[in-house]
Scaffold this active site. Structure first.
Site, PDB file in Angstrom:
ATOM      1  N   CYS A   1      27.578 -18.911  15.222  1.00 47.93           N
ATOM      2  CA  CYS A   1      28.481 -19.691  14.366  1.00 47.93           C
ATOM      3  C   CYS A   1      29.942 -19.254  14.494  1.00 47.93           C
ATOM      4  O   CYS A   1      30.850 -20.009  14.145  1.00 47.93           O
ATOM      5  CB  CYS A   1      28.049 -19.594  12.910  1.00 47.93           C
TER       6      CYS A   1
ATOM      7  N   HIS B   1      33.442 -21.326   7.825  1.00 47.68           N
ATOM      8  CA  HIS B   1      32.158 -21.792   8.326  1.00 47.68           C
ATOM      9  C   HIS B   1      31.337 -22.325   7.146  1.00 47.68           C
ATOM     10  O   HIS B   1      31.382 -21.765   6.056  1.00 47.68           O
ATOM     11  CB  HIS B   1      31.430 -20.628   9.005  1.00 47.68           C
TER      12      HIS B   1
ATOM     13  N   ASN C   1      25.090 -26.908   8.285  1.00 49.91           N
ATOM     14  CA  ASN C   1      25.615 -25.872   9.184  1.00 49.91           C
ATOM     15  C   ASN C   1      25.445 -26.344  10.628  1.00 49.91           C
ATOM     16  O   ASN C   1      24.324 -26.500  11.101  1.00 49.91           O
ATOM     17  CB  ASN C   1      24.814 -24.582   8.926  1.00 49.91           C
TER      18      ASN C   1
HETATM   19  N1  COA Z   1      13.071 -25.825  -0.775  1.00 48.23           N
HETATM   20  C1  COA Z   1      12.517 -25.256  -1.855  1.00 48.23           C
HETATM   21  N2  COA Z   1      12.341 -23.925  -1.990  1.00 48.23           N
HETATM   22  C2  COA Z   1      12.783 -23.150  -0.997  1.00 48.23           C
HETATM   23  C3  COA Z   1      13.384 -23.662   0.158  1.00 48.23           C
HETATM   24  C4  COA Z   1      13.519 -25.064   0.238  1.00 48.23           C
HETATM   25  N3  COA Z   1      14.093 -25.669   1.298  1.00 48.23           N
HETATM   26  N4  COA Z   1      13.744 -22.647   0.957  1.00 48.23           N
HETATM   27  C5  COA Z   1      13.370 -21.513   0.349  1.00 48.23           C
HETATM   28  N5  COA Z   1      12.772 -21.814  -0.840  1.00 48.23           N
HETATM   29  C6  COA Z   1      12.220 -20.901  -1.803  1.00 48.23           C
HETATM   30  C7  COA Z   1      11.814 -19.590  -1.223  1.00 48.23           C
HETATM   31  O1  COA Z   1      10.547 -19.680  -0.611  1.00 48.23           O
HETATM   32  C8  COA Z   1      11.789 -18.696  -2.435  1.00 48.23           C
HETATM   33  O2  COA Z   1      10.587 -18.902  -3.124  1.00 48.23           O
HETATM   34  P1  COA Z   1       9.779 -17.659  -3.768  1.00 48.23           P
HETATM   35  O3  COA Z   1      10.734 -17.084  -4.779  1.00 48.23           O
HETATM   36  O4  COA Z   1       8.589 -18.310  -4.338  1.00 48.23           O
HETATM   37  O5  COA Z   1       9.524 -16.740  -2.617  1.00 48.23           O
HETATM   38  C9  COA Z   1      12.928 -19.273  -3.300  1.00 48.23           C
HETATM   39  O6  COA Z   1      13.189 -20.576  -2.776  1.00 48.23           O
HETATM   40  C10 COA Z   1      14.203 -18.460  -3.281  1.00 48.23           C
HETATM   41  O7  COA Z   1      14.446 -18.076  -1.955  1.00 48.23           O
HETATM   42  P2  COA Z   1      15.736 -17.286  -1.573  1.00 48.23           P
HETATM   43  O8  COA Z   1      15.711 -17.019  -0.095  1.00 48.23           O
HETATM   44  O9  COA Z   1      15.921 -16.123  -2.474  1.00 48.23           O
HETATM   45  O10 COA Z   1      16.845 -18.387  -1.916  1.00 48.23           O
HETATM   46  P3  COA Z   1      18.376 -18.262  -1.816  1.00 48.23           P
HETATM   47  O11 COA Z   1      18.985 -18.594  -3.102  1.00 48.23           O
HETATM   48  O12 COA Z   1      18.805 -16.981  -1.156  1.00 48.23           O
HETATM   49  O13 COA Z   1      18.735 -19.444  -0.828  1.00 48.23           O
HETATM   50  C11 COA Z   1      19.333 -19.733   1.466  1.00 48.23           C
HETATM   51  C12 COA Z   1      18.221 -19.447   0.487  1.00 48.23           C
HETATM   52  C13 COA Z   1      18.775 -19.660   2.869  1.00 48.23           C
HETATM   53  C14 COA Z   1      19.847 -21.126   1.183  1.00 48.23           C
HETATM   54  C15 COA Z   1      20.470 -18.693   1.274  1.00 48.23           C
HETATM   55  O14 COA Z   1      19.934 -17.401   1.235  1.00 48.23           O
HETATM   56  C16 COA Z   1      21.498 -18.745   2.361  1.00 48.23           C
HETATM   57  O15 COA Z   1      22.215 -19.713   2.517  1.00 48.23           O
HETATM   58  N6  COA Z   1      21.633 -17.658   3.105  1.00 48.23           N
HETATM   59  C17 COA Z   1      22.611 -17.535   4.174  1.00 48.23           C
HETATM   60  C18 COA Z   1      22.167 -18.312   5.355  1.00 48.23           C
HETATM   61  C19 COA Z   1      23.145 -18.251   6.438  1.00 48.23           C
HETATM   62  O16 COA Z   1      24.284 -17.961   6.253  1.00 48.23           O
HETATM   63  N7  COA Z   1      22.640 -18.567   7.623  1.00 48.23           N
HETATM   64  C20 COA Z   1      23.352 -18.748   8.798  1.00 48.23           C
HETATM   65  C21 COA Z   1      24.468 -17.863   9.036  1.00 48.23           C
HETATM   66  S1  COA Z   1      25.547 -18.712  10.064  1.00 48.23           S
END
Ligand code: COA
Length: 325
Positions: A112, A252, A282
């Site tokens: 990214c 980003h 993204n």
């Molecule tokens: N729909 C519904 N539930 C979802 C889901 C979806 N699409 N994706 C994940 N969940 C669930 C998980 O399984 C988890 O459930 P559990 O508590 O029963 O295990 C719950 O939601 C919370 O997951 P968590 O990973 O703690 O959520 P979060 O608030 O951290 O959000 C992201 C997840 C991926 C959106 C977030 O962490 C994020 O954006 N991270 C950075 C990603 C990034 O920058 N990536 C690329 C870099 S360029």
């Protein structure tokens, strides 16, 4: 003499994939995706479109705006983690598609952060005086490395391309600073395990879905906020300016909550932070040039304004650039 963006263009595939459609594909909801990420829809390339096709569309628009001929381009840098093939480089396909027969061409893989890395390299190529006109493109077809059965990643990603033509001119415009960083120790938080020389493609790697992106979103979140805020601060400092001199931060677009947290750490109001994550999700290396093009098109920034592009991604990599338009 400064470096000027003499042309900018972007390309988003026509097909829109909405959160409602994703609800039918994996166990998710529009409400979860919207509140946890800010994304409402993303673009998906046609089956017949590869990354270079998107890149060529964006580059043609940038060339038209710059009012130059493709033969004037003497280097093409394509930032992508979704190349058409292992080789030739995607930049070779772009060169062919544009008819930019005088250009030296290569790809860079900084995920990214790729477009920020690309502009930093282009800046040095231009400042050295060896190259006069450099085309830098961020282009991705992330839909091809997305596991459409994995709700943790598939809701986040989209396809697109953005391109800029950089030229040394006697205007006031310049890339005032570039700051780049990386931490290979945390590479296993975001990667594709299969298909490379470590785990070459076999029936088993395909059956095990190793050719798709794997991500530990939660751990990445915190690192992303810190790395993007620090990078933006460093680029601002290196440029010898302050946050008040910056018209717009163009971050980003991985998660609206990351963007908001970065804005907070920089102490800038959200009006000074560009957002288009709701439309495209993204798009990795394509994100910042697409956002810059939109910010210019929407009149949020104009000639003479200073913008700070900042990104974070797999590798891990990060970086920022302060640019006077
Ligand atoms: N729909 C519904 N539930 C979802 C889901 C979806 N699409 N994706 C994940 N969940 C669930 C998980 O399984 C988890 O459930 P559990 O508590 O029963 O295990 C719950 O939601 C919370 O997951 P968590 O990973 O703690 O959520 P979060 O608030 O951290 O959000 C992201 C997840 C991926 C959106 C977030 O962490 C994020 O954006 N991270 C950075 C990603 C990034 O920058 N990536 C690329 C870099 S360029």
């Amino acid at each position: 003499m400064g470096i000027e963006i003499i042309g900018i263009g972007s390309y988003l595939p026509e097909k829109i994939l909405t959160n409602a459609e994703l609800e039918k594909m994996v166990d998710t909801t529009d409400e979860w995706i919207t509140t946890r990420t800010g994304i409402k829809e993303r673009r998906i390339a046609k089956d017949t479109e590869a990354t270079s096709d998107l890149a060529i569309h964006a580059a043609k628009r940038a060339i038209k705006k710059a009012n130059i001929s493709p033969e004037e381009i003497d280097a093409i840098i394509v930032a992508t983690i979704t190349p058409d093939m292992f080789f030739p480089s995607t930049a070779c396909f772009v060169q062919k598609g544009l008819g930019a027969k005088n250009a030296a061409v290569f790809d860079i893989a900084a995920a990214c952060s790729g477009f920020i890395y690309g502009t930093a390299i282009a800046k040095d190529m231009l400042k050295n005086g060896t190259y006069k006109t450099v085309l830098v493109i961020g282009a991705e077809t992330l839909s091809r490395i997305t596991d459409w059965q994995d709700r943790n990643t598939c809701v986040l990603l989209g396809d697109g391309a953005g391109a800029v033509i950089l030229k040394k001119t006697d205007s006031d415009s310049d890339i005032l600073s570039s700051y780049l960083g990386a931490d290979g120790n945390a590479g296993d938080l975001l990667y594709i395990p299969g298909g490379g020389s470590r785990n070459p493609a076999t029936h088993k790697t395909v059956d095990d879905r190793l050719h798709y992106m794997k991500m530990e979103g939660n751990k990445l979140f915190k690192i992303a906020v810190r790395a993007m805020a620090d990078s933006a601060k460093k680029a601002i400092e290196l440029a010898g300016i302050t946050c008040d001199d910056v018209r717009l931060i163009i971050p980003h677009q991985a998660n609206i909550r990351i963007v908001e947290a970065v804005g907070k750490q920089l102490g800038v109001p959200m009006e000074k932070v560009f957002l288009n994550i709701q439309k495209y999700g993204n798009t990795s290396a394509a994100t910042t040039p697409i956002a810059l093009e939109e910010a210019i098109y929407e009149g949020k920034v104009k000639k003479g304004d200073i913008v700070v592009l900042v990104a974070f991604g797999g590798g891990l990599t990060w970086g920022a650039a302060a640019i006077k338009l």
